[in-house]
Design an enzyme around this catalytic site. Sequence first.
Site, PDB file in Angstrom:
ATOM      1  N   GLU A 188      52.310 105.747  25.115  1.00 15.51           N
ATOM      2  CA  GLU A 188      52.809 104.690  26.623  1.00 15.51           C
ATOM      3  C   GLU A 188      51.735 106.358  27.023  1.00 15.51           C
ATOM      4  OE1 GLU A 188      56.542 105.631  27.878  1.00 15.51           O
ATOM      5  OE2 GLU A 188      56.096 104.930  30.128  1.00 15.51           O
TER       6      GLU A 188
ATOM      7  N   ASP B  35      57.000 106.912  38.121  1.00 11.92           N
ATOM      8  CA  ASP B  35      58.260 107.374  39.190  1.00 11.92           C
ATOM      9  C   ASP B  35      58.518 109.078  39.529  1.00 11.92           C
ATOM     10  OD1 ASP B  35      57.769 105.333  37.985  1.00 11.92           O
ATOM     11  OD2 ASP B  35      59.909 105.058  36.967  1.00 11.92           O
TER      12      ASP B  35
HETATM   13  C1  DGY Z   1      61.917 102.896  34.427  1.00 12.56           C
HETATM   14  O1  DGY Z   1      62.829 102.444  34.227  1.00 12.56           O
HETATM   15  O2  DGY Z   1      61.666 104.254  33.504  1.00 12.56           O
HETATM   16  C2  DGY Z   1      60.547 102.622  35.569  1.00 12.56           C
HETATM   17  O3  DGY Z   1      59.582 103.397  35.429  1.00 12.56           O
HETATM   18  C3  DGY Z   1      61.333 101.744  36.257  1.00 12.56           C
HETATM   19  O4  DGY Z   1      59.908 101.171  36.599  1.00 12.56           O
END
Ligand code: DGY
Length: 432
Positions: free
Chosen positions: A401, A171
């Site tokens: 994560e 992201d």
């Molecule tokens: C989030 O909501 O952070 C996700 O990475 C989007 O896919």
Amino acid sequence: MKSQSLEKPFSDVELDQRAIAILRENEWGGYTLPTRGLYPFQWNWDSMFVALGFSEFDLERAWTEVETLFQGQWQNGMAAHIVFRRDDPSYFPGPSIWVSGQNPSTSGCSQPPVAATVVRDLYEKDPEIGLARLKEIFPRLMAWHRWFHMMRVISGGAAIAVTHPWESGRDNSPDWDRALSNVDPSGIADYTRKDTGHVDPSMRPTNEEYDRYLKLVEYGRETGWDHARITREGPFAVADPGVTFILMRADRDLLELAKVLGAQDSAHEITTWLYHAEEAADYLWSERLGAYAARDLRTDDSATGVSSVAFLSYYAGISIPRRDARLQATLRRILEVSKYSIPSFDPEHSRFDSKRYWRGPVWVIINYIVARGLAEYGFEREANRIRLDTREIIRGSGFYEYFDPICGSGAGGGHFAWTAAIWLAWASPMTD
Ligand code: DGY
């Protein structure tokens, strides 16, 4: 939530058991949540890595994970990045923001296509169990890959574009900074983030980034999710070495599956996709960085730093001798300065941040696919280093994560399904 280390060291056998328990506790019927709270739906590539984890102890369940993901496949072939099925007030932006018009409801973009590679792994684990399920899923994989090759390539090009940072799965990587700064977020509807209520905000993307993520969702929604138009003329289109190399690998695995099924027309079609593989790699190669790098399709600018996905070329089946020596030197440099490999962004770059999501932390799923490619090309030492670092980091901090590459502490969500899956499928000594 603070980043953490395990309070007491667990034995490897206990870690195996905890990993299985994490997959089971995140199960939601036939699909698995990345982690409860932060991500309350089915995410595309999360689910596929999870399938790999399940395949270590419940192969039938692994196939089911793949099948449920494709319940959210669009008529045009896209397998969406999130399959919502229902609303959940703990997540933003949910189905009422995306307005996909699909049933079940989904997001409007895709995610790195690891599915065909995972399906091949599942099939080869037990062809007898797998054959009937492979026959069902194969046309769906074909349709999805076709969607990428038709909808995410700008005419005349070969590298795959992402039209939203969320489509890359990475992201807030610095790879998107420049292109994202060209997205004007003015006029977006008021919203409240939910992610920062679950996780320390210093580990998540910034509000400025979120505004632009939302702007891109609003734009896509206004086009009625016209994917060709979004790629051709939308506010954000960046050729991504991550998705390009993952799809290339998945195309090769899909080709092997087509041969298993005697699907000659499909095999021929896949071969035409792969015909452009080197051309795509050429486009992404940065002589300046000595690595493959994201490249903005609107401005032609290359990223200014090295992301861990640069090293996925081997996984993709791309080895070009005149470049490999430089790519290896870049990898060695980054491994030398990292206590734990592989940082998602170059630790020697000014934009590196050891704790913030994709701007530096180690992601074990990337470690797994990079190391797999390196091992396949005989770079055993580097592949081993990455695997042992993955083992150490999980032993020390548990199933987070992502992880800080400097001190190894866990970050983001805890009890994370893909970290548990990668432990079971690859990092645990059980898999030696
Ligand atoms: C989030 O909501 O952070 C996700 O990475 C989007 O896919």
